[in-house]
Motif scaffolding. Structure first.
Motif, PDB file in Angstrom:
ATOM      1  N   UNK A   1       0.848  -1.194   0.000  1.00  0.00           N
ATOM      2  CA  UNK A   1       0.000   0.000   0.000  1.00  0.00           C
ATOM      3  C   UNK A   1       0.882   1.242   0.000  1.00  0.00           C
ATOM      4  N   UNK A   2       0.619   2.135  -0.949  1.00  0.00           N
ATOM      5  CA  UNK A   2       1.324   3.409  -1.008  1.00  0.00           C
ATOM      6  C   UNK A   2       0.386   4.505  -0.507  1.00  0.00           C
ATOM      7  N   UNK A   3       0.813   5.226   0.501  1.00  0.00           N
ATOM      8  CA  UNK A   3       0.036   6.349   1.009  1.00  0.00           C
ATOM      9  C   UNK A   3       0.262   7.551   0.096  1.00  0.00           C
ATOM     10  N   UNK A   4      -0.828   8.118  -0.403  1.00  0.00           N
ATOM     11  CA  UNK A   4      -0.742   9.289  -1.278  1.00  0.00           C
ATOM     12  C   UNK A   4      -1.502  10.429  -0.614  1.00  0.00           C
ATOM     13  N   UNK A   5      -0.765  11.427  -0.167  1.00  0.00           N
ATOM     14  CA  UNK A   5      -1.387  12.608   0.423  1.00  0.00           C
ATOM     15  C   UNK A   5      -1.615  13.604  -0.699  1.00  0.00           C
ATOM     16  N   UNK A   6      -2.865  13.790  -1.069  1.00  0.00           N
ATOM     17  CA  UNK A   6      -3.239  14.630  -2.211  1.00  0.00           C
ATOM     18  C   UNK A   6      -3.598  16.047  -1.747  1.00  0.00           C
ATOM     19  N   UNK A   7      -3.731  16.937  -2.706  1.00  0.00           N
ATOM     20  CA  UNK A   7      -4.154  18.334  -2.479  1.00  0.00           C
ATOM     21  C   UNK A   7      -3.139  19.118  -1.657  1.00  0.00           C
ATOM     22  N   UNK A   8      -1.838  18.832  -1.856  1.00  0.00           N
ATOM     23  CA  UNK A   8      -0.827  19.552  -1.081  1.00  0.00           C
ATOM     24  C   UNK A   8      -0.735  21.020  -1.484  1.00  0.00           C
ATOM     25  N   UNK A   9      -1.358  21.364  -2.624  1.00  0.00           N
ATOM     26  CA  UNK A   9      -1.386  22.768  -3.042  1.00  0.00           C
ATOM     27  C   UNK A   9      -2.323  23.596  -2.162  1.00  0.00           C
ATOM     28  N   UNK A  10      -3.107  22.930  -1.337  1.00  0.00           N
ATOM     29  CA  UNK A  10      -4.110  23.628  -0.513  1.00  0.00           C
ATOM     30  C   UNK A  10      -3.626  23.925   0.907  1.00  0.00           C
ATOM     31  N   UNK A  11      -2.413  23.470   1.261  1.00  0.00           N
ATOM     32  CA  UNK A  11      -1.920  23.659   2.626  1.00  0.00           C
ATOM     33  C   UNK A  11      -0.464  24.124   2.606  1.00  0.00           C
ATOM     34  N   UNK A  12       0.000  24.583   3.741  1.00  0.00           N
ATOM     35  CA  UNK A  12       1.408  24.955   3.870  1.00  0.00           C
ATOM     36  C   UNK A  12       2.251  23.696   4.038  1.00  0.00           C
ATOM     37  N   UNK A  13       3.434  23.695   3.436  1.00  0.00           N
ATOM     38  CA  UNK A  13       4.278  22.492   3.429  1.00  0.00           C
ATOM     39  C   UNK A  13       4.633  22.019   4.836  1.00  0.00           C
ATOM     40  N   UNK A  14       4.837  22.959   5.757  1.00  0.00           N
ATOM     41  CA  UNK A  14       5.247  22.555   7.108  1.00  0.00           C
ATOM     42  C   UNK A  14       4.153  21.790   7.848  1.00  0.00           C
ATOM     43  N   UNK A  15       2.913  21.872   7.359  1.00  0.00           N
ATOM     44  CA  UNK A  15       1.815  21.158   8.020  1.00  0.00           C
ATOM     45  C   UNK A  15       1.724  19.699   7.576  1.00  0.00           C
ATOM     46  N   UNK A  16       2.514  19.298   6.571  1.00  0.00           N
ATOM     47  CA  UNK A  16       2.391  17.949   6.016  1.00  0.00           C
ATOM     48  C   UNK A  16       3.079  16.880   6.856  1.00  0.00           C
ATOM     49  N   UNK A  17       4.192  17.216   7.494  1.00  0.00           N
ATOM     50  CA  UNK A  17       4.956  16.210   8.236  1.00  0.00           C
ATOM     51  C   UNK A  17       4.146  15.573   9.367  1.00  0.00           C
ATOM     52  N   UNK A  18       3.365  16.331  10.135  1.00  0.00           N
ATOM     53  CA  UNK A  18       2.535  15.678  11.167  1.00  0.00           C
ATOM     54  C   UNK A  18       1.488  14.735  10.572  1.00  0.00           C
ATOM     55  N   UNK A  19       0.983  15.061   9.393  1.00  0.00           N
ATOM     56  CA  UNK A  19       0.011  14.184   8.737  1.00  0.00           C
ATOM     57  C   UNK A  19       0.673  12.865   8.359  1.00  0.00           C
ATOM     58  N   UNK A  20       1.866  12.962   7.774  1.00  0.00           N
ATOM     59  CA  UNK A  20       2.615  11.763   7.398  1.00  0.00           C
ATOM     60  C   UNK A  20       2.901  10.909   8.634  1.00  0.00           C
ATOM     61  N   UNK A  21       3.353  11.549   9.702  1.00  0.00           N
ATOM     62  CA  UNK A  21       3.693  10.818  10.936  1.00  0.00           C
ATOM     63  C   UNK A  21       2.472  10.108  11.514  1.00  0.00           C
ATOM     64  N   UNK A  22       1.310  10.767  11.471  1.00  0.00           N
ATOM     65  CA  UNK A  22       0.086  10.167  12.025  1.00  0.00           C
ATOM     66  C   UNK A  22      -0.308   8.911  11.263  1.00  0.00           C
ATOM     67  N   UNK A  23      -0.175   8.954   9.943  1.00  0.00           N
ATOM     68  CA  UNK A  23      -0.538   7.771   9.137  1.00  0.00           C
ATOM     69  C   UNK A  23       0.513   6.673   9.251  1.00  0.00           C
ATOM     70  N   UNK A  24       1.790   7.049   9.257  1.00  0.00           N
ATOM     71  CA  UNK A  24       2.838   6.027   9.363  1.00  0.00           C
ATOM     72  C   UNK A  24       2.817   5.340  10.717  1.00  0.00           C
ATOM     73  N   UNK A  25       2.300   6.025  11.719  1.00  0.00           N
ATOM     74  CA  UNK A  25       2.185   5.412  13.032  1.00  0.00           C
ATOM     75  C   UNK A  25       1.058   4.394  13.106  1.00  0.00           C
ATOM     76  N   UNK A  26       0.175   4.421  12.100  1.00  0.00           N
ATOM     77  CA  UNK A  26      -0.985   3.528  12.119  1.00  0.00           C
ATOM     78  C   UNK A  26      -0.903   2.383  11.120  1.00  0.00           C
ATOM     79  N   UNK A  27       0.063   2.460  10.174  1.00  0.00           N
ATOM     80  CA  UNK A  27       0.123   1.446   9.121  1.00  0.00           C
ATOM     81  C   UNK A  27       1.538   1.404   8.543  1.00  0.00           C
ATOM     82  N   UNK A  28       1.961   0.213   8.143  1.00  0.00           N
ATOM     83  CA  UNK A  28       3.293   0.031   7.542  1.00  0.00           C
ATOM     84  C   UNK A  28       3.183   0.190   6.023  1.00  0.00           C
ATOM     85  N   UNK A  29       3.285   1.429   5.545  1.00  0.00           N
ATOM     86  CA  UNK A  29       3.149   1.701   4.120  1.00  0.00           C
ATOM     87  C   UNK A  29       4.420   1.345   3.356  1.00  0.00           C
ATOM     88  N   UNK A  30       4.249   0.890   2.130  1.00  0.00           N
ATOM     89  CA  UNK A  30       5.396   0.573   1.284  1.00  0.00           C
ATOM     90  C   UNK A  30       6.139   1.844   0.882  1.00  0.00           C
TER      91      UNK A  30
END
Length: 296
Positions: A117-146
């Motif tokens: 499973x590849x996690x794809x965080x879409x619509x990154x044009x709608x948010x500030x880049x610095x806000x993305x890392x916590x989103x990635x961490x939250x999902x990676x903490x819940x699933x072992x993505x490829x």
């Protein structure tokens, strides 16, 4: 001679995360309708990507949601089937917060299937880049993505890199579809969906979800196509809303759809639309079967 590779990629996620936008971007043309209304996609839609010795068949699935009608139940069965049959899964999410109950349910199902499973965080044009890392961490903490990719399907940002990653998961295999194919959908189905897309954009709240589109006649003449379509709504009170004052909604939907259909078919189109009432059709198995939402 290089070995030919081919395989299937399932695109899953909750409604409105951009699955159809991503599919259209990958294929390079519009094969899946787009709307800001949830549950726009009702069937699995195949998009076929070709490049040299590679063919990837993408399956855009209905948005995962709790079903309240027989149509909703059929949509969820369709999505589940696509997830199980793929070689790799793209799990699309939005770039805000962490996984909610819907995402947790999807990840639990995916864990059981054991597919990459590849996690794809879409619509990154709608948010500030610095806000993305916590989103990635939250999902990676819940699933072992490829792998994890951050993209904007709308802006075509990061999509090429994602395609390159996906190609590594494709096994040796045959060319499933002819090289000039972009979808398995027949023209009539695409025409019906384009009309539904325009009505989704013009109508509000619940009414769009109670619409079914039937292309009952499609004749090709020398210089044009003559297409006749029935638009079914669930209640008599909805019929006037779909038609609009003086036929305004129906005329605008027809005009907008005609432009897209002419571009697809490469000919002028004479489009005739009728609105009919089919009470509570989303819960009638015979109607759903006739429209291809459930199998025989």
């Amino acid at each position: 001679m290089k070995e030919f590779k081919s395989g299937f990629v399932s695109i899953v996620g909750r409604p409105n995360v951009g699955k159809s936008t991503l599919l259209n971007r990958i294929i390079g043309q519009k094969i899946a309708i787009i709307s800001n209304k949830p549950q726009t996609t009702r069937n699995n839609i195949l998009g076929i990507y070709h490049q040299d010795d590679l063919q990837m068949v993408f399956v855009d699935t209905p948005g995962i949601h709790r079903p309240f009608t027989k149509l909703g139940e059929a949509m969820m069965k369709s999505a589940d089937s696509a997830m199980r049959d793929g070689d790799v899964v793209l799990f699309l999410v939005e770039p805000t917060g962490g996984p909610g109950k819907t995402e947790e349910k999807i990840m639990a199902d995916l864990k059981e299937m054991g597919l990459p499973v590849i996690l794809v965080i879409n619509k990154i044009d709608c948010v500030k880049k610095e806000s993305l890392l916590p989103v990635v961490a939250a999902y990676q903490g819940a699933f072992d993505f490829a792998a994890v990719y951050m993209i904007s399907a709308k802006q075509n940002d990061g999509v090429e890199a994602l395609l390159k990653e996906l190609s590594a998961y494709m096994p040796a295999g045959p060319m499933y579809y002819p090289e000039d194919s972009v979808t398995d959908q027949p023209e009539r189905q695409v025409v019906a969906e384009l009309v539904r897309e325009k009505l989704l954009g013009l109508l509000e709240q619940e009414i769009p979800h109670g619409l079914a589109i039937e292309v009952f006649s499609m004749k090709e003449k020398d210089k044009l196509y003559e297409i006749e379509i029935n638009i079914y709504c669930e209640r008599g009170s909805h019929k006037g809303i779909v038609i609009g004052k003086g036929g305004s909604v129906l005329k605008e939907a027809g005009s907008l759809a005609r432009a897209d259909i002419e571009e697809m078919l490469g000919k002028k189109v004479l489009l005739k639309l009728w609105v009919k009432v089919k009470d509570d059709w989303r819960n009638k198995e015979g109607f759903l079967r006739n429209f291809g939402y459930i199998g025989e």
